[in-house]
Scaffold this motif. Structure first.
Motif, PDB file in Angstrom:
ATOM      1  N   GLU A  37      59.508  48.931  20.033  1.00 39.77           N
ATOM      2  CA  GLU A  37      58.104  48.312  19.625  1.00 39.77           C
ATOM      3  C   GLU A  37      57.283  48.015  20.840  1.00 39.77           C
ATOM      4  N   GLY A  38      57.823  47.606  21.962  1.00 42.43           N
ATOM      5  CA  GLY A  38      57.303  47.547  23.099  1.00 42.43           C
ATOM      6  C   GLY A  38      56.443  48.657  23.754  1.00 42.43           C
ATOM      7  N   ALA A  39      56.932  49.868  23.384  1.00 42.02           N
ATOM      8  CA  ALA A  39      56.448  51.052  23.929  1.00 42.02           C
ATOM      9  C   ALA A  39      55.321  51.292  23.266  1.00 42.02           C
ATOM     10  N   TYR A  40      55.314  51.272  21.692  1.00 39.14           N
ATOM     11  CA  TYR A  40      54.092  51.305  20.860  1.00 39.14           C
ATOM     12  C   TYR A  40      53.006  50.394  21.329  1.00 39.14           C
ATOM     13  N   MET A  41      53.443  48.992  21.473  1.00 36.10           N
ATOM     14  CA  MET A  41      52.575  48.095  21.605  1.00 36.10           C
ATOM     15  C   MET A  41      51.670  48.330  22.843  1.00 36.10           C
ATOM     16  N   ALA A  42      52.492  48.791  23.982  1.00 33.42           N
ATOM     17  CA  ALA A  42      51.809  49.111  25.347  1.00 33.42           C
ATOM     18  C   ALA A  42      50.585  49.911  25.116  1.00 33.42           C
ATOM     19  N   GLU A  43      50.739  51.161  24.366  1.00 32.40           N
ATOM     20  CA  GLU A  43      49.599  52.016  24.076  1.00 32.40           C
ATOM     21  C   GLU A  43      48.723  51.432  23.371  1.00 32.40           C
ATOM     22  N   ILE A  44      48.997  50.517  22.241  1.00 33.10           N
ATOM     23  CA  ILE A  44      47.755  49.644  21.513  1.00 33.10           C
ATOM     24  C   ILE A  44      47.150  48.926  22.496  1.00 33.10           C
ATOM     25  N   VAL A  45      47.810  48.020  23.148  1.00 31.03           N
ATOM     26  CA  VAL A  45      47.042  47.010  24.137  1.00 31.03           C
ATOM     27  C   VAL A  45      46.254  47.794  25.147  1.00 31.03           C
ATOM     28  N   ARG A  46      46.865  48.830  25.813  1.00 31.23           N
ATOM     29  CA  ARG A  46      45.937  49.683  26.651  1.00 31.23           C
ATOM     30  C   ARG A  46      44.599  50.323  26.104  1.00 31.23           C
ATOM     31  N   SER A  47      44.752  50.430  24.963  1.00 31.18           N
ATOM     32  CA  SER A  47      43.453  51.090  24.257  1.00 31.18           C
ATOM     33  C   SER A  47      42.625  50.017  23.934  1.00 31.18           C
ATOM     34  N   GLY A  48      43.114  48.810  23.825  1.00 29.29           N
ATOM     35  CA  GLY A  48      42.259  47.835  23.633  1.00 29.29           C
ATOM     36  C   GLY A  48      41.675  47.289  24.817  1.00 29.29           C
ATOM     37  N   ILE A  49      42.386  47.183  25.856  1.00 34.40           N
ATOM     38  CA  ILE A  49      41.795  46.607  27.074  1.00 34.40           C
ATOM     39  C   ILE A  49      40.697  47.947  27.607  1.00 34.40           C
ATOM     40  N   GLN A  50      41.021  49.249  27.542  1.00 34.45           N
ATOM     41  CA  GLN A  50      40.124  49.864  27.967  1.00 34.45           C
ATOM     42  C   GLN A  50      38.739  50.010  26.824  1.00 34.45           C
ATOM     43  N   SER A  51      38.797  49.392  25.646  1.00 31.73           N
ATOM     44  CA  SER A  51      37.714  49.581  24.996  1.00 31.73           C
ATOM     45  C   SER A  51      36.604  48.315  25.316  1.00 31.73           C
ATOM     46  N   VAL A  52      37.118  47.415  26.189  1.00 31.78           N
ATOM     47  CA  VAL A  52      36.233  46.242  26.534  1.00 31.78           C
ATOM     48  C   VAL A  52      35.355  47.001  28.011  1.00 31.78           C
ATOM     49  N   ASP A  53      33.658  46.524  27.619  1.00 34.97           N
ATOM     50  CA  ASP A  53      32.841  46.933  28.435  1.00 34.97           C
ATOM     51  C   ASP A  53      33.296  46.696  29.875  1.00 34.97           C
ATOM     52  N   GLU A  54      32.753  47.779  30.799  1.00 39.00           N
ATOM     53  CA  GLU A  54      33.046  47.416  32.286  1.00 39.00           C
ATOM     54  C   GLU A  54      32.215  46.098  32.864  1.00 39.00           C
ATOM     55  N   GLY A  55      31.193  46.136  32.258  1.00 40.84           N
ATOM     56  CA  GLY A  55      30.175  45.172  32.669  1.00 40.84           C
ATOM     57  C   GLY A  55      30.802  43.836  32.457  1.00 40.84           C
ATOM     58  N   GLN A  56      31.830  43.598  31.564  1.00 40.15           N
ATOM     59  CA  GLN A  56      32.593  42.405  31.335  1.00 40.15           C
ATOM     60  C   GLN A  56      33.345  42.017  32.657  1.00 40.15           C
ATOM     61  N   SER A  57      34.117  43.128  33.235  1.00 40.41           N
ATOM     62  CA  SER A  57      35.006  42.742  34.370  1.00 40.41           C
ATOM     63  C   SER A  57      34.040  42.648  35.662  1.00 40.41           C
ATOM     64  N   GLU A  58      33.024  43.375  35.667  1.00 37.70           N
ATOM     65  CA  GLU A  58      32.111  43.146  36.689  1.00 37.70           C
ATOM     66  C   GLU A  58      31.463  41.761  36.803  1.00 37.70           C
ATOM     67  N   ALA A  59      30.903  41.246  35.664  1.00 37.25           N
ATOM     68  CA  ALA A  59      30.313  40.061  35.699  1.00 37.25           C
ATOM     69  C   ALA A  59      31.386  39.002  36.180  1.00 37.25           C
ATOM     70  N   SER A  60      32.832  39.178  35.594  1.00 42.14           N
ATOM     71  CA  SER A  60      33.650  38.188  36.000  1.00 42.14           C
ATOM     72  C   SER A  60      33.865  38.161  37.292  1.00 42.14           C
ATOM     73  N   HIS A  61      34.093  39.593  37.995  1.00 39.52           N
ATOM     74  CA  HIS A  61      34.346  39.520  39.509  1.00 39.52           C
ATOM     75  C   HIS A  61      33.173  39.011  40.112  1.00 39.52           C
ATOM     76  N   ALA A  62      31.857  39.013  39.782  1.00 41.47           N
ATOM     77  CA  ALA A  62      30.823  38.806  40.621  1.00 41.47           C
ATOM     78  C   ALA A  62      30.831  37.151  40.692  1.00 41.47           C
ATOM     79  N   LEU A  63      31.473  36.690  39.592  1.00 46.65           N
ATOM     80  CA  LEU A  63      31.370  34.900  39.744  1.00 46.65           C
ATOM     81  C   LEU A  63      32.519  34.734  40.674  1.00 46.65           C
ATOM     82  N   GLY A  64      33.428  35.524  41.138  1.00 44.46           N
ATOM     83  CA  GLY A  64      34.650  35.154  42.063  1.00 44.46           C
ATOM     84  C   GLY A  64      35.899  34.920  41.410  1.00 44.46           C
ATOM     85  N   MET A  65      36.006  35.581  40.106  1.00 49.42           N
ATOM     86  CA  MET A  65      37.430  35.520  39.526  1.00 49.42           C
ATOM     87  C   MET A  65      37.969  36.652  39.851  1.00 49.42           C
ATOM     88  N   THR A  66      39.463  36.433  40.229  1.00 51.25           N
ATOM     89  CA  THR A  66      40.276  37.427  40.536  1.00 51.25           C
ATOM     90  C   THR A  66      40.814  38.401  39.489  1.00 51.25           C
TER      91      THR A  66
END
Lengths: 317, 255
Positions: free
Chosen positions: A172-201
């Protein structure tokens, strides 16, 4: 089913203006389109269903046995075991899935390769084969030896439960890894940029900003995976784990009621999958916060709305 | 102005593969200054802004904020890349406001503002909440703290984004076309907040097409084109009496 939905949406518009009701107007009175095809197909479906029910009622099945054995203690314990192994394998799969998805997207080539290898192997071989490999692992590793910390015979460690957990969970972990990966990649890049700009690691960004938003994409296929898991867990009867199917068919063979006991198992599988489908709906609703202006109605609210709708149309008549 | 510049760029180059975006930028931004970057799209002004907090890595030159190199440290004559955590620490003091707001959609307005102080500075939620309430009040959204971003207009979202950046008490604020994604009637509210911020003495670098704002609030203005600084000076001078043909051509289109 589609018939019902069509009627539902067709009946909504008249309810809308009635609800707002600020400016009075005369609603259009027109003769609705007649759907003769729907009536004919409904009759055909009803006839076919009736024939199927009749065939089963005339078959060599003692229906009373189904009722008698439905709550048989060993069936119920099998049911419990099915839930336990499905939930724990899914939990293991989810943890591994998130871990390997993050590793797969890592800039570190070693972790990324390890994750790729894991997914390649566990997604590329049948889960049944994997279960049998875990079951026979003592042929390769006679002892599990962690130096001075721990040493034991593999046969003692790999109980039927452990074999089932490792077999189903790692697959199951192998299938979930692909599902989670597609989920992570669906999040707009601006979100992690904004978070990084605030000083978050990177880790903080993943945990606080990216994953919560990825959940919306991750949950629907995860629900599917879990419902699949409830059913796939029937395979672990092959490695001596006393789950629902094994418990039922054991009774079936000894009592000469094979078909009856398969019905018992099916009834319970349907019950489980139905319960968890409802749970999934509420989980999706929870993670829709912030992405929808108004949350969709709960099934209960929808039922109430539907009842009101019927009442209104009756009044209209 | 003898004080150390807040931002100093010397010969900054940036390219993506074959595309050479920044071709040697030299400029200085003094503390408490409102520094406007204008120019046609593709001129590299947004890219330069993103280099200042290391969202983009520069390929050549030196770029420092408050005397500290951005993204690197120098020991002797060798440059060392900073670790992720060190880069994150540098960014704490630099606030950024994006064209597309980039609020966190799964958090309410007040949670957006509280997030970084709690996670990065380890502030208690009570302290962070108190400051968030004050900041939302300051940008005129004291009553909207419980709303999710989708329940706010573009202008309101951008003002929450400004409050979110201010919550980290930065010494420098970067604005990347903060009003370009807004409906015209919402631009004013955001500019008012920025004007107020400038009056409070914040050092601001603003990439903008709002020439009115630049003329009125800006202390310095740089016109960029093709990855280089074409012309710079006081906004009233550059906008009122441009010296270069490229500046004249651009201004005749936007003014």
């Amino acid at each position: 089913m589609t018939d019902k939905i069509d009627k539902g949406s067709a009946a909504t518009p008249p309810a809308g203006p009635g609800a707002s009701g600020a400016t009075p107007y005369e609603a259009i009175k027109a003769i609705p389109v007649r759907h003769y095809g729907r009536w004919i197909s409904a009759v055909v479906v009803a006839v076919l269903l009736g024939w199927l029910v009749y065939a089963f009622s005339q078959g060599k099945i003692i229906w009373a046995t189904v009722g008698d054995k439905l709550f048989d203690p060993s069936v119920l314990s099998g049911l419990g075991n099915t839930v336990i192994i499905s939930v724990s394998s899914m939990a293991l799969g989810l943890v591994l899935g998130i871990l390997f998805a993050v590793m797969r997207l890592s800039k570190n080539p070693v972790t990324s390769f390890v994750s790729w290898l894991y997914i390649w192997f566990f997604r590329g071989t049948p889960v049944y084969v994997q279960l049998l490999v875990w079951f026979n692992l003592s042929l390769i590793f006679q002892y599990i030896n962690l130096g001075p910390i721990y040493k034991n015979e593999t046969v003692d460690v790999l109980t039927p439960f452990m074999v089932a957990l490792l077999g189903l969970g790692l697959n199951e972990g192998a299938y979930m890894a692909e599902i989670v990966r597609s989920g992570i990649q669906s999040v707009d890049e601006g979100q992690s940029e904004a978070s990084h700009a605030l000083g978050m690691t990177g880790m903080q960004t993943m945990r606080r900003v990216v994953l919560p938003q990825a959940m919306r994409v991750i949950i629907p296929p995860t629900g599917n995976e879990f419902i699949n898991m409830l059913k796939t867990s029937s395979l672990v009867s092959a490695v001596q784990y006393p789950e629902l199917l094994r418990a039922s068919s054991n009774i079936g063979t000894t009592a000469g009621a094979i078909m009856e006991m398969l019905f018992v198992a099916s009834i319970w599988y349907l019950t489980l999958t139905s319960i968890f489908s409802v749970g999934q709906y509420y989980l999706e609703r929870r993670y829709a916060r912030g992405s929808l202006r108004t949350l969709p109605p709960t099934p209960f609210e929808r039922l109430k709305a539907n009842l009101n709708m019927f009442r209104r149309t009756e009044v209209a008549k | 102005m003898t004080a150390q510049p807040m931002v100093k760029a010397e010969g900054v180059h940036k390219s993506y593969g074959a595309a050479h975006i920044l071709r040697g930028i030299d400029l200085e931004v003094a503390p408490r200054e409102v520094f406007c970057l204008v120019g046609p799209s593709g001129s590299g002004k947004s890219t330069f802004l993103r280099c200042i907090n290391h969202l983009e890595r520069i390929n050549a030159g030196r770029l420092s904020v408050d005397g500290q190199l951005v993204g690197y440290k120098q020991k002797g004559d060798k440059l060392y890349e900073l670790k992720d955590s060190e880069v994150a620490a540098q960014r704490r003091d630099i606030g950024m406001v994006f064209q597309r707001f980039n609020l966190f959609p799964h958090m309410t307005a007040i949670e957006n503002v509280m997030e970084a102080p709690v996670m990065v500075k380890g502030e208690s939620k009570a302290v962070a909440r108190e400051r968030a309430i004050k900041l939302l009040d300051r940008v005129g959204l004291g009553d909207k703290g419980g709303n999710y971003p989708t329940q706010l207009s573009g202008g309101q979202q951008q003002r929450v984004a400004i409050a979110r950046a201010l919550a980290m008490e930065p010494k420098l604020m970067l604005f990347d076309e903060p009003t370009s994604a807004l409906d015209p009637e919402l631009v004013g509210d955001v500019l008012d907040v920025m004007r107020d911020l400038a009056e409070s003495g914040m050092t601001m670098i603003v990439v903008t097409h709002e020439m009115g704002f630049a003329r009125e609030v800006g202390d310095n203005l740089v016109f960029m084109d093709g990855g280089v600084v074409v012309e710079s000076g006081h906004p009233r001078e550059v906008l009122g009496n441009p010296q270069h043909d490229r500046t004249k051509a651009f201004l005749s289109k936007v003014l």
